[in-house]
Design an enzyme around this catalytic site. Structure first.
Site, mmCIF file in Angstrom:
data_model
loop_
_atom_site.group_PDB
_atom_site.id
_atom_site.type_symbol
_atom_site.label_atom_id
_atom_site.label_comp_id
_atom_site.label_asym_id
_atom_site.label_seq_id
_atom_site.Cartn_x
_atom_site.Cartn_y
_atom_site.Cartn_z
ATOM 1 N N CYS A 10 -11.078 -8.971 0.336
ATOM 2 C CA CYS A 10 -10.378 -7.892 -0.023
ATOM 3 C C CYS A 10 -10.390 -8.024 -1.665
ATOM 4 O O CYS A 10 -10.684 -9.164 -2.151
ATOM 5 C CB CYS A 10 -8.884 -8.352 0.171
ATOM 6 S SG CYS A 10 -7.874 -9.465 -0.758
ATOM 7 N N GLU A 11 -10.428 -6.915 -2.234
ATOM 8 C CA GLU A 11 -10.707 -6.885 -3.714
ATOM 9 C C GLU A 11 -9.457 -7.210 -4.651
ATOM 10 O O GLU A 11 -9.744 -7.359 -5.614
ATOM 11 C CB GLU A 11 -11.063 -5.333 -3.857
ATOM 12 C CG GLU A 11 -9.983 -4.512 -3.955
ATOM 13 C CD GLU A 11 -10.474 -3.061 -4.055
ATOM 14 O OE1 GLU A 11 -11.904 -2.751 -4.195
ATOM 15 O OE2 GLU A 11 -9.947 -1.942 -4.640
ATOM 16 N N HIS A 12 -8.474 -7.413 -4.005
ATOM 17 C CA HIS A 12 -7.159 -7.766 -4.645
ATOM 18 C C HIS A 12 -7.109 -9.546 -5.111
ATOM 19 O O HIS A 12 -6.723 -9.777 -5.828
ATOM 20 C CB HIS A 12 -5.738 -7.300 -3.957
ATOM 21 C CG HIS A 12 -5.887 -6.006 -3.642
ATOM 22 N ND1 HIS A 12 -5.492 -5.164 -2.774
ATOM 23 C CD2 HIS A 12 -6.118 -4.864 -4.507
ATOM 24 C CE1 HIS A 12 -5.411 -4.016 -2.677
ATOM 25 N NE2 HIS A 12 -5.820 -3.656 -3.862
ATOM 26 N N HIS A 13 -7.585 -10.053 -4.070
ATOM 27 C CA HIS A 13 -7.344 -11.528 -3.980
ATOM 28 C C HIS A 13 -8.858 -12.112 -3.694
ATOM 29 O O HIS A 13 -9.032 -13.311 -3.813
ATOM 30 C CB HIS A 13 -6.500 -11.947 -2.902
ATOM 31 C CG HIS A 13 -5.256 -11.371 -3.106
ATOM 32 N ND1 HIS A 13 -4.935 -10.141 -2.201
ATOM 33 C CD2 HIS A 13 -4.136 -11.783 -3.958
ATOM 34 C CE1 HIS A 13 -3.674 -10.072 -2.466
ATOM 35 N NE2 HIS A 13 -3.057 -10.777 -3.543
ATOM 36 N N GLN A 55 -9.250 -2.386 3.276
ATOM 37 C CA GLN A 55 -9.619 -2.076 4.588
ATOM 38 C C GLN A 55 -9.542 -0.482 4.752
ATOM 39 O O GLN A 55 -10.453 0.224 5.415
ATOM 40 C CB GLN A 55 -8.571 -2.766 5.438
ATOM 41 C CG GLN A 55 -8.880 -2.492 7.203
ATOM 42 C CD GLN A 55 -7.858 -3.242 8.024
ATOM 43 O OE1 GLN A 55 -7.455 -4.159 7.803
ATOM 44 N NE2 GLN A 55 -7.597 -2.693 9.127
ATOM 45 N N HIS A 75 -5.626 -10.376 7.592
ATOM 46 C CA HIS A 75 -6.019 -10.684 5.873
ATOM 47 C C HIS A 75 -5.458 -11.966 5.601
ATOM 48 O O HIS A 75 -4.387 -12.360 5.726
ATOM 49 C CB HIS A 75 -5.351 -9.511 5.215
ATOM 50 C CG HIS A 75 -6.020 -8.196 5.392
ATOM 51 N ND1 HIS A 75 -6.537 -7.595 4.555
ATOM 52 C CD2 HIS A 75 -5.976 -7.578 6.379
ATOM 53 C CE1 HIS A 75 -7.069 -6.274 4.743
ATOM 54 N NE2 HIS A 75 -6.575 -6.372 6.141
ATOM 55 N N CYS A 134 -5.323 -13.345 2.796
ATOM 56 C CA CYS A 134 -4.346 -13.165 1.504
ATOM 57 C C CYS A 134 -2.970 -13.114 1.924
ATOM 58 O O CYS A 134 -2.179 -13.603 1.194
ATOM 59 C CB CYS A 134 -4.876 -12.030 0.571
ATOM 60 S SG CYS A 134 -4.739 -10.491 1.151
HETATM 61 ZN ZN LIG Z 1 -5.581 -9.268 -0.757
#
Ligand SMILES: [Zn+2]
Length: 207
Positions: free
Chosen positions: A92-95, A133, A161, A163
């Site tokens: 995931c690009e956030h975490h 996603q 996920h 995260c």
């Molecule tokens: Zn994430």
């Protein structure tokens, strides 16, 4: 029905990652979180992580044309083609933590089909990037629509996920389903329902 062809692993070699820079950054990161990057267990970690990213993020360098080239076949077949339960691993690009799951991909050919092994390759190409996603689901559907030009494309992605799972958020939020529909799958309820029924059936196992 089989429309298979060779799998070319070479198209996943990654050249764009600056391995030395990643090594240095991971070394600094270990220090920044209060670790001793020189201790026995961590000595090779910056190198391991840098090499790992060349694999996990190798999807940026893949040209879709290279995957698809030579794998489009003209055929008189107009029933739904479905490849289900395609396992994938993404970040995931956030975490930058993994999300892992399965993709189900279907299309209704309009005179052209694509080699069966290419569909998992397309999923992999988009999974091996920093992703969300929803975008990954859309990208798979869009690429098939523009290259194979079928009557319609349907993609459903189910993933867990890490995260969400690792950070104490409610566990049921960790599982997510996304879908993207084009053409007849969007316009025709019966087609869409046939697809959704097919992917919800128990898997057939051969061994
Ligand atoms: Zn994430």
């Amino acid at each position: 029905m089989e429309f298979d062809d060779d799998i070319d692993e070479r198209s996943f070699d990654s050249e764009s990652i600056d391995i030395d820079a990643v090594r240095r950054i991971i070394f600094d990161l270990l220090q920044a979180v209060g670790e001793d990057p020189e201790r026995e267990g961590l000595k090779n970690t910056p190198d391991r992580v840098a090499r790992m990213y060349t694999e996990l993020l190798s999807g940026y360098n893949v040209e879709p044309e290279k995957i698809i080239n030579g794998a489009l076949f003209t055929i008189n077949y107009d029933e739904m083609v479905l490849v289900r339960d395609i396992e994938f691993y993404s970040l995931c690009e956030h975490h930058m933590l993994p999300f892992i799951g399965r993709a189900h991909v279907a299309y209704l050919p309009a005179g052209t089909v694509i080699g069966l092994s290419k569909i998992p390759r397309i999923v992999d190409m988009y999974a091996r990037r920093l992703q969300v996603q929803e975008r990954m689901t859309r990208q798979i559907a869009d690429l098939l629509q523009t290259t194979v030009q079928p009557h319609g494309v349907a993609v459903v992605v189910e993933a867990m996920h890490l995260c969400s799972m690792m950070r104490g958020v409610k566990k049921h939020d960790a599982r997510m389903t996304t879908s993207a529909m084009h053409g007849s799958f969007r316009a025709n309820l019966a087609t869409r329902q046939e697809f959704l029924e097919m992917i919800s059936r128990p898997r057939v196992s051969f061994l």
